[in-house]
Write a protein that holds these residues in place. Structure first.
Motif, mmCIF file in Angstrom:
data_model
loop_
_atom_site.group_PDB
_atom_site.id
_atom_site.type_symbol
_atom_site.label_atom_id
_atom_site.label_comp_id
_atom_site.label_asym_id
_atom_site.label_seq_id
_atom_site.Cartn_x
_atom_site.Cartn_y
_atom_site.Cartn_z
ATOM 1 N N LEU A 58 -62.211 -15.161 15.169
ATOM 2 C CA LEU A 58 -62.673 -16.107 13.543
ATOM 3 C C LEU A 58 -62.425 -16.793 13.055
ATOM 4 O O LEU A 58 -62.081 -17.054 12.085
ATOM 5 N N PHE A 97 -54.761 -9.525 5.618
ATOM 6 C CA PHE A 97 -54.979 -11.431 5.584
ATOM 7 C C PHE A 97 -53.332 -11.327 4.395
ATOM 8 O O PHE A 97 -52.639 -10.234 3.696
ATOM 9 N N MET A 102 -57.444 -12.875 -2.456
ATOM 10 C CA MET A 102 -57.483 -13.704 -2.103
ATOM 11 C C MET A 102 -58.854 -12.626 -1.297
ATOM 12 O O MET A 102 -59.963 -12.711 -1.050
ATOM 13 N N THR A 103 -58.271 -11.108 -1.149
ATOM 14 C CA THR A 103 -58.740 -11.286 0.283
ATOM 15 C C THR A 103 -60.031 -9.774 0.045
ATOM 16 O O THR A 103 -60.839 -10.118 0.531
ATOM 17 N N LEU A 104 -59.835 -9.361 -1.339
ATOM 18 C CA LEU A 104 -60.620 -7.948 -1.726
ATOM 19 C C LEU A 104 -61.700 -9.283 -2.278
ATOM 20 O O LEU A 104 -61.482 -9.892 -3.614
ATOM 21 N N ASN A 105 -62.980 -8.865 -1.982
ATOM 22 C CA ASN A 105 -63.687 -9.303 -3.009
ATOM 23 C C ASN A 105 -64.161 -9.034 -4.143
ATOM 24 O O ASN A 105 -64.141 -7.767 -4.859
ATOM 25 N N VAL A 107 -65.687 -9.122 -7.002
ATOM 26 C CA VAL A 107 -67.079 -9.110 -7.841
ATOM 27 C C VAL A 107 -66.751 -7.635 -6.726
ATOM 28 O O VAL A 107 -68.790 -6.435 -7.665
ATOM 29 N N LEU A 108 -67.056 -6.701 -6.349
ATOM 30 C CA LEU A 108 -67.559 -5.418 -5.324
ATOM 31 C C LEU A 108 -66.128 -4.342 -5.770
ATOM 32 O O LEU A 108 -64.725 -4.734 -5.697
ATOM 33 N N TYR A 152 -62.141 -2.516 -10.193
ATOM 34 C CA TYR A 152 -61.961 -3.767 -9.458
ATOM 35 C C TYR A 152 -60.644 -4.521 -8.866
ATOM 36 O O TYR A 152 -59.015 -3.968 -9.566
ATOM 37 N N HIS A 154 -59.087 -7.056 -9.649
ATOM 38 C CA HIS A 154 -58.387 -7.932 -10.622
ATOM 39 C C HIS A 154 -57.867 -7.124 -11.725
ATOM 40 O O HIS A 154 -56.908 -7.340 -12.517
ATOM 41 N N GLN B 217 -64.469 -18.459 1.036
ATOM 42 C CA GLN B 217 -63.474 -18.038 0.522
ATOM 43 C C GLN B 217 -63.149 -16.715 1.450
ATOM 44 O O GLN B 217 -63.660 -16.489 2.753
ATOM 45 N N ASP B 218 -61.339 -16.152 1.215
ATOM 46 C CA ASP B 218 -60.976 -15.289 2.300
ATOM 47 C C ASP B 218 -61.809 -14.020 1.963
ATOM 48 O O ASP B 218 -61.784 -13.558 3.347
ATOM 49 N N TYR B 219 -61.901 -13.375 1.162
ATOM 50 C CA TYR B 219 -62.882 -12.312 0.678
ATOM 51 C C TYR B 219 -64.058 -12.229 2.150
ATOM 52 O O TYR B 219 -64.253 -11.477 2.561
ATOM 53 N N LYS B 221 -64.317 -14.144 4.727
ATOM 54 C CA LYS B 221 -63.526 -13.769 6.297
ATOM 55 C C LYS B 221 -62.687 -12.145 6.318
ATOM 56 O O LYS B 221 -62.755 -11.868 7.215
ATOM 57 N N TYR B 222 -62.137 -12.406 5.673
ATOM 58 C CA TYR B 222 -61.733 -10.958 5.532
ATOM 59 C C TYR B 222 -62.969 -9.716 5.498
ATOM 60 O O TYR B 222 -63.303 -8.671 6.652
ATOM 61 N N VAL B 236 -74.635 -9.120 -0.045
ATOM 62 C CA VAL B 236 -73.815 -8.600 -0.927
ATOM 63 C C VAL B 236 -72.967 -9.592 -1.390
ATOM 64 O O VAL B 236 -72.492 -9.721 -2.265
ATOM 65 N N HIS B 237 -71.967 -9.954 -0.572
ATOM 66 C CA HIS B 237 -70.792 -10.518 -0.345
ATOM 67 C C HIS B 237 -70.409 -12.004 -0.953
ATOM 68 O O HIS B 237 -70.391 -12.447 -1.790
ATOM 69 N N LYS B 240 -74.052 -11.605 -4.335
ATOM 70 C CA LYS B 240 -73.126 -11.245 -5.757
ATOM 71 C C LYS B 240 -72.290 -12.379 -6.119
ATOM 72 O O LYS B 240 -72.125 -12.497 -7.726
ATOM 73 N N ASN B 241 -71.860 -12.932 -5.693
ATOM 74 C CA ASN B 241 -70.546 -14.369 -6.369
ATOM 75 C C ASN B 241 -71.581 -15.857 -6.632
ATOM 76 O O ASN B 241 -71.465 -15.940 -7.837
ATOM 77 N N LEU B 314 -72.124 -9.067 -13.493
ATOM 78 C CA LEU B 314 -72.046 -9.121 -13.035
ATOM 79 C C LEU B 314 -70.547 -9.307 -12.728
ATOM 80 O O LEU B 314 -70.071 -9.428 -11.010
ATOM 81 N N PRO B 316 -66.708 -8.633 -13.138
ATOM 82 C CA PRO B 316 -66.320 -7.715 -14.087
ATOM 83 C C PRO B 316 -65.606 -8.450 -14.296
ATOM 84 O O PRO B 316 -64.386 -7.869 -15.310
ATOM 85 N N ARG B 317 -64.373 -9.583 -14.685
ATOM 86 C CA ARG B 317 -63.167 -9.876 -15.007
ATOM 87 C C ARG B 317 -63.250 -10.597 -16.459
ATOM 88 O O ARG B 317 -62.558 -10.192 -16.960
ATOM 89 N N ARG B 319 -66.173 -9.016 -18.315
ATOM 90 C CA ARG B 319 -66.353 -7.348 -19.400
ATOM 91 C C ARG B 319 -65.610 -8.002 -20.512
ATOM 92 O O ARG B 319 -64.592 -8.086 -20.463
#
Lengths: 331, 325
Positions: A58, A97, A102-105, A107-108, A152, A154, B217-219, B221-222, B236-237, B240-241, B314, B316-317, B319
Motif C-alpha cells: 500500500l 495505523f 485520522m483512520t476511521l472515516n 462521515v460513516l 460516529y 468523532h 487521507q488516512d481513512y 488508505k485504511y 462510499v468513503h 460521502k466526504n 451528511l 455528523p460532526r 449536527r
C-alpha cells in the motif's frame, strides 16, 4: 520448527524523486513466527513505516518495492494481482495505523465501517456481521458495544477509536497484524491500557504481530524480538531482553541511553548527536558513521550484516564488545 | 432546534424587509413609470385619473406606506402593466422556470460529480485532461453564446432538437409541465443543458478538488488496508466526504439558477419568470419587480435553510443540537 507467517527477504523499497531514487528500505530481511511479536524500532525516517506499507503493498506513489520477496504463508505478495491482494488485506494481514483520529472515516458510523470490512471478506448476513462486530468491540474492552456501534468516530476519544481499530484488525482472525506506532498519538495512561489489552488479546491467539515504534520501552514490554532500523537498514536484530541488555550496535546503545531515567536525574539528558541522514545523499560507508562515537577508518566501507550467535545479528565494524564475545565480532 | 428555527425565520423576514425597501426606492430613482404607462394623446384629466388609479400621485413615502399596508394583508401590489396582482403573475410563470432549474441541477449533479471524481482519481490520464479542459471552456465562455451554439448545432445543423419554446405541456397536479411528453422533453433538453453548463463545470472542479484531497487521507488508505473493494472506497468513503462542499455550493447555485435563468430563458424563448423580470424592469413595473425580488430572497433563504439541514445530515460532526447553534 514451524514455518514463519511472514518472511521478508532482501526487501528494497525506493521512491523515485526528481533528485533521484530514494532508497527508503534497503535489503531488509526478517521472519515473523506465528504468535510472535516483532518490534521494529528506529527514529523518524528510518524506514520502519515504509517497511510496514511495503508488506501491505500500500505504498503511496512514487514509492515502489524494487526487489525482494514478501512471503505471507509462503505466498509472495509482490506477485499477487490487485484482487488477490484485496482479499488478503484486512482478512489475512490487518493493519493498525498511527493516528486513530485520522483512520476511521469521519462521515460513516462505526457499525458501517466494521460491517463493510466483514462483508468484504466473509459470506455472512448483515445481522451476523453486526453480531461479529459487536463481539469484537466487547473483546477489546469497549463498554456497551451495541450502542457504541451506532456512534460516529468523532463521538469517541482517541483511545476508544484505537480500540475500535484494534477490534477491526482482530475481528477476522488474521495471520499477521502490522501495527504502525498505534500508541504514539495517545497519552501515556491510554497507551498502557492499549498495550495491556494487546498483550491480553495476543496471548491466546497464534497470530504474528509487527509493532512499529520509536519507543524502546513499549518494545521491551511487548515484543519477543526487535529489529533496530537506521537509514533504511536493519542495523541490529535479536531477542528483546538480550538486545536491550547488551546492545551491540552503537546506534542501539544511543537509543537506549536517550531514554530519561532516574539515574540521570538532574544531569543533562544523553542524546545521539547529529540528525538522521538524507537518504538521497548517503555516500559510501556506514550511514551512522558521522554520528557514531565508535567510528574509525574502516567505517568508510559499508559493514556487512554478521551473525553474533543467539539469533542476533549486527551491522557494524566496531560493535560494542561487552555484548559479544571477541571471535564473533571480528568481521 | 425550535429556537434555531425561530431565529432563522426572524433573520429571513429581516432580509426580505430590507430587500423590499431597497428595491422599492431604487426603482423610484430609475425613472417615472408614468412616462411609459400613460397614453400621451389622452387629455389631461384622463391622464391624471390614470395616475391616481395607480397611486402614483402620492409622495413616495405615502406610496411606501401603502405598499407596507398591502404586505400586511398579503397583497404585494398590482402590476401597472398587466393590471393583475403581481404575485399571481409571477406564480403563473414560476413552474416553467422551476422545471428548467430542476433539470439543470439534475444534469449538474449527474454529470458533474462522476466526471469530477474521475478527474480527481486519475489526474494524469488523457480523459481527465479532456474533462478539465472542457470545464474551463464551460466556465469561461459567455452563457448566451453557449446557448446560441447549442441552437446552431442541435436545431440548425442537425435538426434534432427544437430551438425554443416549451413545447407540448401536460398538467401535473394542475401545473403545466413539459417533461412528461416527448415533445416537451425535447424542448427542455437544450435550455436545461445551457443553464447547467456553468454548474456542471463548477461541480466538476469541486468534485475533483475534493476527490484528490480526500483520496490522500488516512481513512482512505485504511479502507484499502481493510481490503474493501475499490467500488466501495470510491462510491462510499470518498463520495460521502466530497458531497459536503458540493451540496453547499449547489444549494447556493440552485437559488441562482432559479433567480437568474434570465439569459437562458431569453435565448430559448422559455416563458419563465426571468423573461418576466426583464420585461417588467424595462417598463418600470414596480410591483412586479418588488414582488419578484421578495420572492427571490425568500427562495434563497429557504434554500440556504435546507442546505444547512442537508449539510448536517451528511456531516455528523455539525449536527444541530438543541440549545447549541
Amino acid at each position: 520448527m514451524t514455518a514463519p507467517v511472514l518472511s521478508v527477504r532482501d526487501l528494497v523499497t525506493e521512491f523515485d524523486t526528481r533528485a533521484g531514487a530514494l532508497r527508503a528500505v534497503n535489503n531488509v530481511c526478517f521472519d515473523v513466527m506465528p504468535g510472535e511479536v516483532l518490534g521494529i524500532v528506529g527514529e523518524s525516517g528510518s524506514g520502519k513505516t515504509i517497511t510496514g506499507f511495503s508488506i501491505m503493498q500500500l505504498l503511496d506513489k512514487p514509492g515502489k518495492v524494487k526487489s525482494g520477496e514478501i512471503l505471507l504463508n509462503g505466498k509472495d505478495l509482490g506477485r499477487l494481482g490487485d484482487t488477490e491482494l484485496r482479499q488478503l488485506r484486512g482478512d489475512r494481514i490487518a493493519m493498525i495505523f498511527q493516528d486513530p483520529m485520522m483512520t476511521l472515516n469521519p462521515v460513516l458510523r462505526i457499525d458501517t465501517q466494521m460491517i463493510e470490512t466483514i462483508l468484504a471478506h466473509r459470506k455472512v448476513s448483515h445481522a451476523e456481521a453486526r453480531q461479529l462486530a459487536e463481539d469484537a468491540l466487547a473483546q477489546v474492552g469497549i463498554p456497551s458495544p451495541a450502542e457504541r456501534l451506532k456512534t460516529y468516530p468523532h463521538e469517541m476519544s482517541g483511545g476508544m477509536r484505537q480500540r475500535v481499530v484494534i477490534a477491526i484488525a482482530l475481528m477476522l482472525e488474521p495471520d499477521l497484524i502490522i501495527a504502525d506506532e498505534p500508541t504514539t498519538a495517545l497519552d501515556v495512561t491510554i497507551q498502557s491500557q492499549i498495550l495491556f489489552e494487546m498483550q491480553r488479546l495476543l496471548s491466546n491467539r497464534n497470530m504474528g504481530l509487527i509493532w512499529i515504534t520509536h519507543d524502546l520501552t513499549v518494545v521491551a514490554g511487548l515484543a519477543h524480538k526487535v529489529a533496530v532500523m537506521y537509514a533504511g537498514r536493519i542495523v541490529e536484530f535479536g531477542p528483546v531482553s538480550d538486545l536491550l541488555d547488551r546492545p551491540a550496535h552503537p546506534y542501539t546503545r544511543g537509543l537506549i541511553d536517550s531514554i530519561p531515567s532516574n539515574a540521570s536525574h538532574g544531569k543533562r539528558l544523553t542524546q545521539i548527536p547529529g540528525m538522521t541522514p538524507n537518504l538521497l545523499n548517503l555516500g559510501k560507508g556506514c550511514p551512522f558513521r558521522p554520528r557514531c562515537p565508535r567510528a574509525s577508518d574502516i567505517c568508510a566501507s559499508d559493514p556487512e550484516t554478521s551473525s553474533t550467535g543467539d539469533g542476533r545479528t549486527v551491522r557494524c565494524h566496531n560493535p560494542i564488545e561487552e555484548g559479544l564475545d571477541d571471535t564473533a565480532s571480528a568481521t | 432546534m425550535l429556537a434555531y428555527l425561530i431565529r432563522r425565520f426572524g433573520q429571513s423576514l429581516l432580509v426580505m424587509a430590507v430587500m423590499a425597501t431597497i428595491v422599492f426606492f431604487g426603482l423610484y430613482m430609475v425613472g417615472n413609470p408614468v412616462d411609459l404607462l400613460i397614453n400621451p394623446e389622452d387629455d389631461l384629466a384622463a391622464q391624471e385619473a390614470a395616475i391616481r388609479r395607480l397611486g402614483l400621485d402620492q409622495p413616495i413615502y405615502i406610496q411606501f406606506l401603502q405598499f407596507l399596508k398591502g404586505i400586511a394583508t398579503g397583497n404585494l401590489g398590482v402590476s401597472f402593466v398587466h393590471n393583475t396582482p403581481a404575485l399571481e403573475l409571477i406564480l403563473s410563470r414560476l413552474p416553467a422556470t422551476l422545471e428548467l432549474a430542476f433539470f439543470a441541477m439534475l444534469l449538474a449533479i449527474l454529470l458533474g460529480i462522476p466526471l469530477g471524481m474521475i478527474a480527481g482519481l486519475y489526474p494524469s490520464s488523457p480523459g481527465s485532461r479532456v474533462i478539465m479542459g472542457g470545464s474551463i471552456i464551460g466556465f469561461s465562455t459567455p452563457n448566451f453564446w453557449q446557448g446560441l451554439m447549442l441552437i446552431m448545432l442541435f436545431a440548425v445543423f442537425w435538426r434534432v432538437l427544437p430551438s425554443g419554446g416549451r413545447g407540448q405541456t401536460t398538467d401535473l397536479f394542475g401545473i403545466p409541465v413539459s417533461f412528461l411528453t416527448l415533445d416537451g422533453l425535447k424542448h427542455l433538453i437544450l435550455p436545461a443543458l445551457n443553464l447547467a453548463i456553468f454548474k456542471i463545470a463548477l461541480v466538476i472542479r469541486l468534485s475533483r478538488a475534493g476527490t484528490s484531497e480526500v483520496s490522500l487521507q488516512d481513512y482512505v488508505k485504511y479502507a484499502r488496508a481493510r481490503g474493501l473493494s475499490e467500488k466501495r472506497i470510491v462510491g462510499v468513503h470518498i463520495l460521502k466526504n466530497i458531497l459536503i462542499p458540493v451540496v453547499t455550493v449547489l444549494g447556493l447555485e440552485l437559488g441562482n439558477v432559479i433567480a437568474f435563468a434570465v439569459v437562458t430563458e431569453t435565448v430559448f424563448a422559455w416563458p419563465g419568470i426571468g423573461k418576466l423580470l426583464i420585461d417588467s424592469i424595462g417598463l418600470l413595473d414596480r410591483p412586479v419587480v418588488v414582488a419578484y425580488m421578495m420572492l427571490t430572497v425568500f427562495m434563497f433563504v429557504m434554500i440556504n435553510f435546507f442546505v444547512d439541514m442537508a449539510y448536517s445530515m451528511l456531516d455528523p460532526r455539525i449536527r444541530i443540537k438543541a440549545g447549541k447553534s
